[in-house]
Design an enzyme around this catalytic site. Structure first.
Site, PDB file in Angstrom:
ATOM      1  N   GLU A  28     -10.165   5.105  -4.943  1.00  0.00           N
ATOM      2  CA  GLU A  28     -10.785   5.521  -3.607  1.00  0.00           C
ATOM      3  C   GLU A  28     -10.357   6.581  -2.789  1.00  0.00           C
ATOM      4  O   GLU A  28     -11.108   7.514  -2.218  1.00  0.00           O
ATOM      5  CB  GLU A  28     -10.602   4.088  -2.734  1.00  0.00           C
ATOM      6  CG  GLU A  28     -11.511   4.237  -1.558  1.00  0.00           C
ATOM      7  CD  GLU A  28     -11.095   2.875  -0.553  1.00  0.00           C
ATOM      8  OE1 GLU A  28     -11.748   3.115   0.692  1.00  0.00           O
ATOM      9  OE2 GLU A  28     -10.538   1.979  -1.044  1.00  0.00           O
ATOM     10  N   MET A  29      -8.921   6.897  -2.836  1.00  0.00           N
ATOM     11  CA  MET A  29      -8.309   7.985  -2.032  1.00  0.00           C
ATOM     12  C   MET A  29      -8.824   9.240  -2.856  1.00  0.00           C
ATOM     13  O   MET A  29      -8.860  10.332  -1.955  1.00  0.00           O
ATOM     14  CB  MET A  29      -6.737   7.827  -2.109  1.00  0.00           C
ATOM     15  CG  MET A  29      -6.200   9.181  -1.346  1.00  0.00           C
ATOM     16  SD  MET A  29      -6.724   9.208   0.471  1.00  0.00           S
ATOM     17  CE  MET A  29      -5.768   7.633   1.236  1.00  0.00           C
ATOM     18  N   ILE A  30      -8.542   9.159  -3.948  1.00  0.00           N
ATOM     19  CA  ILE A  30      -9.181  10.528  -4.706  1.00  0.00           C
ATOM     20  C   ILE A  30     -10.740  10.894  -4.574  1.00  0.00           C
ATOM     21  O   ILE A  30     -11.078  11.909  -4.196  1.00  0.00           O
ATOM     22  CB  ILE A  30      -8.850  10.533  -6.402  1.00  0.00           C
ATOM     23  CG1 ILE A  30      -7.397  10.583  -6.694  1.00  0.00           C
ATOM     24  CG2 ILE A  30      -9.690  11.695  -6.807  1.00  0.00           C
ATOM     25  CD1 ILE A  30      -6.554  11.841  -6.032  1.00  0.00           C
ATOM     26  N   GLN A  70      -7.689  -3.315   1.821  1.00  0.00           N
ATOM     27  CA  GLN A  70      -6.436  -3.780   0.873  1.00  0.00           C
ATOM     28  C   GLN A  70      -5.726  -5.305   1.478  1.00  0.00           C
ATOM     29  O   GLN A  70      -5.228  -5.594   0.653  1.00  0.00           O
ATOM     30  CB  GLN A  70      -5.391  -2.575   1.368  1.00  0.00           C
ATOM     31  CG  GLN A  70      -5.851  -1.233   0.784  1.00  0.00           C
ATOM     32  CD  GLN A  70      -4.909  -0.044   1.435  1.00  0.00           C
ATOM     33  OE1 GLN A  70      -4.636  -0.208   2.342  1.00  0.00           O
ATOM     34  NE2 GLN A  70      -4.647   0.918   0.433  1.00  0.00           N
ATOM     35  N   THR A 119       0.846  -1.232   0.034  1.00  0.00           N
ATOM     36  CA  THR A 119      -0.104   0.023   0.069  1.00  0.00           C
ATOM     37  C   THR A 119       0.991   1.239  -0.127  1.00  0.00           C
ATOM     38  O   THR A 119       2.111   1.102  -0.230  1.00  0.00           O
ATOM     39  CB  THR A 119      -0.804  -0.121   0.987  1.00  0.00           C
ATOM     40  OG1 THR A 119      -0.232   0.455   2.585  1.00  0.00           O
ATOM     41  CG2 THR A 119      -1.728  -1.128   1.360  1.00  0.00           C
ATOM     42  N   CYS A 120       0.179   2.313   0.121  1.00  0.00           N
ATOM     43  CA  CYS A 120       1.109   3.843   0.043  1.00  0.00           C
ATOM     44  C   CYS A 120       2.003   3.733   1.395  1.00  0.00           C
ATOM     45  O   CYS A 120       3.076   4.117   1.270  1.00  0.00           O
ATOM     46  CB  CYS A 120       0.112   5.090   0.125  1.00  0.00           C
ATOM     47  SG  CYS A 120      -1.075   4.949  -1.259  1.00  0.00           S
ATOM     48  N   THR A 136     -10.356   2.470   7.964  1.00  0.00           N
ATOM     49  CA  THR A 136     -10.813   1.364   7.456  1.00  0.00           C
ATOM     50  C   THR A 136     -10.541   0.665   5.961  1.00  0.00           C
ATOM     51  O   THR A 136     -10.478  -0.503   5.668  1.00  0.00           O
ATOM     52  CB  THR A 136     -12.561   1.174   7.320  1.00  0.00           C
ATOM     53  OG1 THR A 136     -12.671   2.180   6.303  1.00  0.00           O
ATOM     54  CG2 THR A 136     -13.035   1.426   8.463  1.00  0.00           C
ATOM     55  N   GLN A 137      -9.485   1.520   5.370  1.00  0.00           N
ATOM     56  CA  GLN A 137      -9.100   1.220   4.008  1.00  0.00           C
ATOM     57  C   GLN A 137      -8.120   0.118   4.027  1.00  0.00           C
ATOM     58  O   GLN A 137      -8.252  -0.780   3.082  1.00  0.00           O
ATOM     59  CB  GLN A 137      -8.527   2.512   3.178  1.00  0.00           C
ATOM     60  CG  GLN A 137      -7.963   2.104   1.765  1.00  0.00           C
ATOM     61  CD  GLN A 137      -7.408   3.371   0.986  1.00  0.00           C
ATOM     62  OE1 GLN A 137      -7.067   4.305   1.893  1.00  0.00           O
ATOM     63  NE2 GLN A 137      -7.296   3.332  -0.238  1.00  0.00           N
ATOM     64  N   ALA A 148      -8.939   8.495 -10.050  1.00  0.00           N
ATOM     65  CA  ALA A 148     -10.236   8.155  -9.824  1.00  0.00           C
ATOM     66  C   ALA A 148     -10.632   7.191  -8.963  1.00  0.00           C
ATOM     67  O   ALA A 148     -11.502   6.564  -8.841  1.00  0.00           O
ATOM     68  CB  ALA A 148     -10.941   7.928 -11.171  1.00  0.00           C
TER      69      ALA A 148
END
Length: 432
Positions: free
Chosen positions: A197-199, A125, A55-56, A120-121, A195
């Site tokens: 989830e984070m955006i 992931q 992830t990030c 919750t993301q 486009a």
């Protein structure tokens, strides 16, 4: 089988290193195959298991293996795969064996190890990582059980504590930073690149500030258009970015690109066209979408995920009671899982016992069948069969009793008594 987690995250490594160790989604399946076969050994007594969470904020390898050198092998593989020297990578890597790996998985899924406490993301992931590992044929009994328990613990933590209440998300932190640069967001033109989830989360927060204009630029025009319509905004082709960047006061980017999509030269031209009016830029992507040198420009305020972390942590401090409650739940569930893991350690022994006993049985049955075919008395054959099985099955325990002395012998005697105290009695002993 031993559990092991190898990884780096926002606690141990800066974004400049994390982006070099990140796995694009399409690379995870082939990477898992390589990781299993080359470094964990395809011919091990038990097939190795592996999953990659990227992830990030983290890249983690979850493993179950018999290989005692798996820790060194995993770190070496990670460095070679991403062409980073072990000396550069190793100081930032954590290696968590057994219960530490279990505890870490539970904390990650519950949002306790996230930059945004309780977010919750990460749970979604992690589920995606498990799905990918399953499709790659990399999961087995141990990791399957670990992740199923992990998801159950995350549900329990989120359902019984306030860990996610009033959390300051990365999107909300981006708005707060913008409000420090501009007197009001409502007078600014905002561009979102991507486009995902984070955006979508960022657009939701910025749209609540009623900006002067909201535009979505995405590689897939249709998806960008759908997202723009949700916020009464406009969509534009990503290819227009170099010539239109100067139109926007706020730019938020988060794509899956493996290379920067906004370079220093393009931003310099945009700043010049804006007559040095400030541009606020947020790069939430890992690997980064915006070349880091852009942050050195005088009229550009560039922030990365790590920069937003300080604002997020301000909101985290107020929920420490919920954290303590969550940690208590997790610790109990870790102990439960380790008990299950301990029971799994005897499975190979039990399997071996069954194999040996069955081999003895087959040998004696084959011998009895030959005697019966020869015409021997069936009763005598059955008696001989039962006697032979009895002698061979108790030979091992009897030999063990004769070999040990002292306290070990007393313990073994007690153990044997327990084995045979429930043995069925013959008809003449039962009184029937």
């Amino acid at each position: 089988m031993q559990l092991l987690t190898i990884g780096i995250n926002h606690h141990t490594a800066p974004v400049a290193l994390r982006e070099r160790v990140a796995f694009p989604l399409e690379q995870i399946k082939p990477a898992l195959v390589t990781f299993k076969n080359v470094f964990l050994g395809p011919h091990a007594p038990n097939a190795p298991e592996a999953a990659i969470l990227s992830t990030c904020n983290r890249t983690e390898l979850y493993c179950a293996t018999d290989d005692r050198a798996a820790r060194e092998g995993a770190i070496r593989w990670l460095s070679e795969y991403h062409r980073i020297s072990v000396d550069e990578l190793a100081p930032h890597v954590y290696a968590l064996p057994q219960s530490e790996a279990v505890r870490h998985a539970f904390r990650v899924a519950s949002g306790l190890d996230s930059m945004v406490l309780g977010e919750t993301q990460i749970l979604g992931q992690m589920k995606d990582a498990v799905r990918t590992a399953t499709e790659a044929g990399a999961l087995g009994t141990y990791l399957n059980q670990l992740f199923q328990r992990t998801f159950a613990v995350a549900k329990e933590v989120r359902g019984t504590t306030e860990i996610g209440a009033q959390s300051v998300s990365m999107a909300a932190a981006a708005v707060r930073l913008a409000q420090r640069i501009f007197e009001t967001v409502s007078d600014q033109r905002v561009l979102f690149i991507g486009a995902g989830e984070m955006i979508e989360l960022c657009a939701t927060h910025f749209a609540a500030q009623s900006p002067r204009e909201l535009v979505i630029a995405n590689r897939t025009a249709e998806r960008g258009q759908r997202l723009a319509e949700r916020f009464n905004g406009r969509a534009m082709p990503l290819s227009d970015l170099p010539t239109r960047m100067h139109e926007f006061d706020i730019i938020v980017s988060c794509t899956a690109s493996t290379l920067p999509i906004i370079g220093l030269g393009a931003v310099e031209r945009a700043v010049k066209a804006r007559r040095h009016r400030p541009i606020f830029m947020v790069d939430l992507a890992v690997p980064r979408d915006i070349e880091p040198e852009v942050g050195k420009l005088k009229d550009v305020f560039l922030y990365t995920v790590d920069d937003l972390g300080a604002i997020v942590r301000e909101g985290n401090a107020s929920r420490q009671a919920a954290v303590a409650q969550a940690e208590t739940i997790i610790e109990t569930r870790v102990q439960n899982f380790m008990q299950w893991l301990d029971t799994r350690s005897v499975v190979p022994v039990i399997r071996h016992m069954h194999t040996q006993a069955d081999a003895l049985r087959r040998a004696e049955v084959e011998k009895a069948q030959k005697l019966l075919a020869r015409g021997d008395d069936p009763a005598a054959v059955l008696e001989a069969l039962s006697q032979a099985l009895t002698n061979k099955l108790i030979h091992g325990p009897t030999s063990a009793l004769n070999r040990v002395n002292g306290a070990d012998r007393d313990s073994l005697i007690d153990l044997m008594r327990g084995f045979y105290q429930h043995a069925p009695r013959s008809n003449d002993q039962s009184g029937h």
